[in-house]
Design an enzyme around this catalytic site. Structure first.
Site, PDB file in Angstrom:
ATOM      1  N   LYS A  40      46.476  15.783  59.173  1.00  0.00           N
ATOM      2  CA  LYS A  40      47.277  15.839  57.952  1.00  0.00           C
ATOM      3  C   LYS A  40      47.913  17.235  57.782  1.00  0.00           C
ATOM      4  O   LYS A  40      47.555  18.182  58.490  1.00  0.00           O
ATOM      5  CB  LYS A  40      46.381  15.483  56.766  1.00  0.00           C
ATOM      6  CG  LYS A  40      45.831  14.047  56.814  1.00  0.00           C
ATOM      7  CD  LYS A  40      44.982  13.797  55.578  1.00  0.00           C
ATOM      8  CE  LYS A  40      44.343  12.434  55.578  1.00  0.00           C
ATOM      9  NZ  LYS A  40      43.524  12.210  54.352  1.00  0.00           N
ATOM     10  N   ASN A 143      41.349  16.842  53.272  1.00  0.00           N
ATOM     11  CA  ASN A 143      40.263  16.488  54.199  1.00  0.00           C
ATOM     12  C   ASN A 143      40.720  16.347  55.656  1.00  0.00           C
ATOM     13  O   ASN A 143      40.058  15.716  56.481  1.00  0.00           O
ATOM     14  CB  ASN A 143      39.493  15.260  53.714  1.00  0.00           C
ATOM     15  CG  ASN A 143      40.367  14.033  53.612  1.00  0.00           C
ATOM     16  OD1 ASN A 143      41.536  14.054  54.031  1.00  0.00           O
ATOM     17  ND2 ASN A 143      39.826  12.966  53.067  1.00  0.00           N
ATOM     18  N   GLU A 157      48.782   0.349  61.362  1.00  0.00           N
ATOM     19  CA  GLU A 157      49.190   1.761  61.314  1.00  0.00           C
ATOM     20  C   GLU A 157      49.855   2.210  62.618  1.00  0.00           C
ATOM     21  O   GLU A 157      50.825   2.970  62.591  1.00  0.00           O
ATOM     22  CB  GLU A 157      47.966   2.637  60.986  1.00  0.00           C
ATOM     23  CG  GLU A 157      47.466   2.396  59.555  1.00  0.00           C
ATOM     24  CD  GLU A 157      46.095   2.993  59.273  1.00  0.00           C
ATOM     25  OE1 GLU A 157      45.486   3.582  60.185  1.00  0.00           O
ATOM     26  OE2 GLU A 157      45.624   2.848  58.123  1.00  0.00           O
TER      27      GLU A 157
HETATM   28  P1  IDP Z   1      39.697   7.929  54.247  1.00  0.00           P
HETATM   29  O1  IDP Z   1      40.789   8.914  54.564  1.00  0.00           O
HETATM   30  O2  IDP Z   1      38.352   8.496  54.503  1.00  0.00           O
HETATM   31  O3  IDP Z   1      39.929   6.583  54.886  1.00  0.00           O
HETATM   32  P2  IDP Z   1      40.506   6.662  51.744  1.00  0.00           P
HETATM   33  O4  IDP Z   1      39.565   6.167  50.712  1.00  0.00           O
HETATM   34  O5  IDP Z   1      41.217   5.652  52.576  1.00  0.00           O
HETATM   35  O6  IDP Z   1      39.720   7.702  52.657  1.00  0.00           O
HETATM   36  O7  IDP Z   1      41.571   7.577  50.997  1.00  0.00           O
HETATM   37  C1  IDP Z   1      42.725   8.000  51.676  1.00  0.00           C
HETATM   38  C2  IDP Z   1      42.958   9.458  51.379  1.00  0.00           C
HETATM   39  O8  IDP Z   1      43.264   9.607  49.998  1.00  0.00           O
HETATM   40  C3  IDP Z   1      41.738  10.355  51.598  1.00  0.00           C
HETATM   41  O9  IDP Z   1      41.562  10.758  52.941  1.00  0.00           O
HETATM   42  C4  IDP Z   1      42.083  11.524  50.697  1.00  0.00           C
HETATM   43  O10 IDP Z   1      43.024  12.388  51.343  1.00  0.00           O
HETATM   44  C5  IDP Z   1      42.754  10.844  49.536  1.00  0.00           C
HETATM   45  N1  IDP Z   1      41.813  10.576  48.450  1.00  0.00           N
HETATM   46  C6  IDP Z   1      40.864   9.633  48.406  1.00  0.00           C
HETATM   47  N2  IDP Z   1      40.179   9.668  47.258  1.00  0.00           N
HETATM   48  C7  IDP Z   1      40.743  10.671  46.540  1.00  0.00           C
HETATM   49  C8  IDP Z   1      40.479  11.223  45.258  1.00  0.00           C
HETATM   50  O11 IDP Z   1      39.593  10.762  44.517  1.00  0.00           O
HETATM   51  N3  IDP Z   1      41.267  12.273  44.874  1.00  0.00           N
HETATM   52  C9  IDP Z   1      42.254  12.782  45.655  1.00  0.00           C
HETATM   53  N4  IDP Z   1      42.539  12.294  46.880  1.00  0.00           N
HETATM   54  C10 IDP Z   1      41.788  11.256  47.310  1.00  0.00           C
END
Ligand code: IDP
Ligand code: MG
Length: 179
Positions: A40, A143, A157
């Site tokens: 990212k 992250n 994707e």
């Molecule tokens: P993942 O990347 O581990 O699959 P997902 O639940 O699919 O996690 O969420 C996609 C992305 O959205 C996460 O990697 C993160 O960057 C962002 N994200 C998820 N939850 C939150 C939140 O509560 N606040 C801000 N960003 C979030």
């Protein structure tokens, strides 16, 4: 007689020093998968592209496709469509379009679940040490890495980001030592 002895000795020496290709397949499921992975914008900005790729390469996964690119709003909304109703959606779209990313397809045995494990939990503070997020990040919204979370997501994707012509079909000699 003397000549034959010499040849036999040489042969024996060779077979003792050259490693033999593993013949057994213990532990292998035979399930080779492709998964979509992305460093990212925060990973690019922090200079962690190499570190993240190194971890996937060192594990033994094979790079199938890769490009350095900017994601536009349209692609971002499609990619994260499953989160459209979440409170963080707009923030997520703004973030993922904020700078270049490295989009990749990685291949290997059970690559989808295995790379998710290497990534660690979504919240880096809960991610296990040893994982990419656990070792290198602190905040959920920074992250570092995306990885497909299911076979259906990987298929969707990969198709969203890559044209079939962007894949390189090649073999690696070392694969016989990995799988
Ligand atoms: P993942 O990347 O581990 O699959 P997902 O639940 O699919 O996690 O969420 C996609 C992305 O959205 C996460 O990697 C993160 O960057 C962002 N994200 C998820 N939850 C939150 C939140 O509560 N606040 C801000 N960003 C979030
Ligand atoms: Mg996800």
């Amino acid at each position: 007689m003397g000549i034959w002895k010499t040849i036999r000795q040489k042969k024996r020496k060779t077979s003792q020093t050259v490693p033999v290709k593993p013949g057994h397949r213990k532990g292998q499921t035979g399930l080779t998968e492709q998964t979509f992975v992305m460093v990212k914008p925060d990973g690019v900005q922090r200079g962690l592209v190499g570190e993240i790729i190194r971890r996937l390469e060192s594990k033994g996964f094979k790079l199938a496709a890769m490009k350095f690119m900017l994601i536009d709003r349209n692609l971002a909304q499609k990619h994260y469509a499953e989160h459209a109703d979440k409170g963080f959606f707009q923030e997520l779209i703004a973030f993922i379009t904020s700078g270049p990313v490295v989009a990749m397809v990685w291949e290997g045995e059970e690559a989808i679940a295995s790379i998710r494990k290497l990534m660690g939990s979504t919240n880096p503070r809960e991610a296990a040490p040893g994982t990419i997020r656990g070792d290198l990040a602190i905040a959920t919204n920074f992250n570092l890495i995306h990885g497909s979370d299911s076979t259906a997501a990987a298929k969707r994707e990969i198709k969203l980001f890559f044209d079939p012509r962007e894949f390189c079909d090649y073999s690696r000699n070392l694969d016989s030592w990995i799988k």
